[in-house]
Design a protein around this motif. Structure first.
Motif, short mmCIF file in Angstrom:
data_model
loop_
_atom_site.label_atom_id
_atom_site.label_comp_id
_atom_site.label_asym_id
_atom_site.label_seq_id
_atom_site.Cartn_x
_atom_site.Cartn_y
_atom_site.Cartn_z
N GLU A 35 0.81 -1.21 0.00
CA GLU A 35 0.00 0.00 0.00
C GLU A 35 0.85 1.27 0.00
O GLU A 35 0.34 2.35 -0.30
N ALA A 36 2.13 1.16 0.34
CA ALA A 36 3.04 2.31 0.31
C ALA A 36 4.46 1.78 0.13
O ALA A 36 4.83 0.74 0.68
N ILE A 37 5.25 2.51 -0.65
CA ILE A 37 6.62 2.11 -0.97
C ILE A 37 7.54 3.30 -0.71
O ILE A 37 7.31 4.40 -1.23
N GLY A 38 8.58 3.10 0.07
CA GLY A 38 9.55 4.15 0.30
C GLY A 38 10.55 4.23 -0.84
O GLY A 38 11.10 3.21 -1.27
N VAL A 39 10.79 5.45 -1.35
CA VAL A 39 11.77 5.67 -2.42
C VAL A 39 13.02 6.25 -1.77
O VAL A 39 12.99 7.36 -1.23
N GLY A 40 14.11 5.50 -1.80
CA GLY A 40 15.31 5.90 -1.08
C GLY A 40 16.51 6.15 -1.98
O GLY A 40 16.51 5.81 -3.17
N GLY A 41 17.54 6.75 -1.39
CA GLY A 41 18.76 7.04 -2.13
C GLY A 41 19.42 5.79 -2.67
O GLY A 41 20.03 5.81 -3.75
N VAL A 42 19.33 4.67 -1.93
CA VAL A 42 19.94 3.44 -2.42
C VAL A 42 19.25 2.96 -3.68
O VAL A 42 19.88 2.36 -4.56
N ASP A 43 17.94 3.22 -3.80
CA ASP A 43 17.23 2.88 -5.04
C ASP A 43 17.84 3.62 -6.22
O ASP A 43 18.02 3.05 -7.30
N ALA A 44 18.13 4.90 -6.01
CA ALA A 44 18.72 5.70 -7.09
C ALA A 44 20.11 5.19 -7.45
O ALA A 44 20.48 5.15 -8.63
N MET A 45 20.89 4.79 -6.45
CA MET A 45 22.23 4.27 -6.72
C MET A 45 22.15 2.96 -7.51
O MET A 45 22.93 2.74 -8.44
N ILE A 46 21.21 2.09 -7.15
CA ILE A 46 21.05 0.85 -7.89
C ILE A 46 20.62 1.15 -9.33
O ILE A 46 21.15 0.60 -10.29
N SER A 64 13.27 -1.27 -1.26
CA SER A 64 13.70 -2.06 -0.11
C SER A 64 12.77 -1.98 1.08
O SER A 64 12.94 -2.73 2.04
N GLU A 65 11.77 -1.08 1.06
CA GLU A 65 10.84 -1.04 2.19
C GLU A 65 9.43 -0.70 1.73
O GLU A 65 9.24 0.17 0.87
N VAL A 66 8.48 -1.42 2.30
CA VAL A 66 7.07 -1.26 1.93
C VAL A 66 6.23 -1.29 3.20
O VAL A 66 6.67 -1.71 4.26
N ALA A 67 4.99 -0.85 3.04
CA ALA A 67 3.98 -1.02 4.09
C ALA A 67 2.71 -1.53 3.44
O ALA A 67 2.41 -1.20 2.30
N GLY A 68 2.01 -2.37 4.16
CA GLY A 68 0.78 -2.94 3.61
C GLY A 68 0.24 -4.00 4.53
O GLY A 68 0.56 -4.04 5.73
N THR A 69 -0.58 -4.90 3.98
CA THR A 69 -1.26 -5.93 4.76
C THR A 69 -0.76 -7.31 4.38
O THR A 69 -0.66 -7.63 3.19
#
Length: 316
Positions: A35-46, A64-69
């Motif tokens: 339901e939600a996905i964090g967009v991080g600096g490591v994503d950009a580096m990859i 690398s990190e999500v929230a949901g059920t």
């Protein structure tokens, strides 16, 4: 299911929406309806292809990190997890998707009063900020300079370092400086480190690295510690050892820090406390914007342009 994969490493337009099989939980894992996905600096580096040592190939799904059920569990996982609203660390990828799998040891229940968006803005970044200050042997009353304070890690480090005698931050605009002061910064510097702060600092936390890092070593007080948490501007440049030796009498320390070195139970304990503090309004995990999963490239363009204050969140 829909997911965003890197087809060509480099610019954000190398990412594309793809249709892939929904993941099944293996031993010790759960499946999460994201339901939600964090967009991080490591994503950009990859995505850029600058994160060395992993060998990601075309088709790699970022995130690398999500929230949901939780919707399904592996054979050795308690069925009571099903239906729980959780934050989850998915490793080096798999999060930019409608469903994701994660190890049950890397889940944290999200308390009432905390949104999914806030959870993914806080979950990893808050733990990194906490343990980085610990890694730097920060003590109340010392001074701290945070380079890259407008990112999610830096914003939380500002708040966690409120017992410092001075908290200086580097930033790119007066508006960002004002917002950082509201979170606890006492001095605002430009990106080169010039401004109204003290001449030197006991601790420097650096999320940026890159070619300008050596110019910050003279800003360390005797026995000062500079800890590198990220490398959004590129790797550490050559010649740092020589520069440290030239300041030998100051007993300076230069270190790197990765959350991977912290035991999982210790991370979970800090994350649980931080989630509770955020739910009470005592900790502010700043969400810059909420975009659709199909706008992942737009999110990365904003990060590359240095336009993000806090964390961008994607929603499938």
């Amino acid at each position: 299911m829909r997911a965003v994969a890197v087809q060509t490493f480099g610019a954000p337009d190398g990412m594309a929406m793809v249709d892939v099989p929904a993941p099944e939980p293996g031993p010790g894992q759960v499946t999460i309806a994201v339901e939600a996905i964090g967009v991080g600096g490591v994503d950009a580096m990859i995505r850029r292809g600058t994160l060395s040592g992993y060998g990601f190939g075309s088709g790699h799904i970022l995130g690398s990190e999500v929230a949901g059920t939780v919707t399904a569990v592996g054979v050795d996982v308690e069925p009571s997890w099903i239906g729980e609203r959780v934050w989850a660390f998915t490793g080096t990828g798999g999060g930019y998707a409608e469903q994701a799998v994660a190890a049950v040891d890397h889940l944290e229940r999200i308390p009432a009063g905390l949104t999914n968006e806030t959870a993914v803005a806080l979950g990893s970044s808050g733990a990194v900020a906490h343990f980085a200050l610990q890694h730097a042997h920060f003590a109340p009353g010392e001074s701290v300079l945070i380079r890259g304070a407008a990112g999610s890690i830096g914003l939380l480090a500002v708040q966690l370092a409120r017992t410092a005698s001075a908290i200086a931050v580097t930033t790119s605009s007066p508006d960002r400086g004002r917002r950082l002061r509201e979170l606890g910064a006492t001095h605002v510097l430009d990106r080169s480190g010039t401004g109204d702060g003290p001449a030197t600092y006991d601790v420097i936390l650096d999320v940026i690295a890159g070619p300008d890092l050596p110019s910050f070593l003279p800003k360390l007080s005797p026995n000062g510690r500079l800890v590198v948490l990220g490398a959004v501007a590129g790797p550490l440049p050559a010649g740092l050892t020589d520069q440290l030796m030239q300041s030998f009498q100051k007993s300076l320390s230069l270190a790197t820090f990765s959350l991977d070195t912290i035991p999982v139970p210790a991370r979970a304990l800090v994350r649980r406390d931080q989630f509770a503090a955020a739910a009470r309004g005592e900790l502010d995990a700043v969400v810059h914007d909420v975009l659709g999963l199909d706008e992942a490239a737009k999110a990365h363009e904003q990060m590359d342009a240095g336009q993000v204050f806090g964390r961008i969140v994607l929603k499938p």
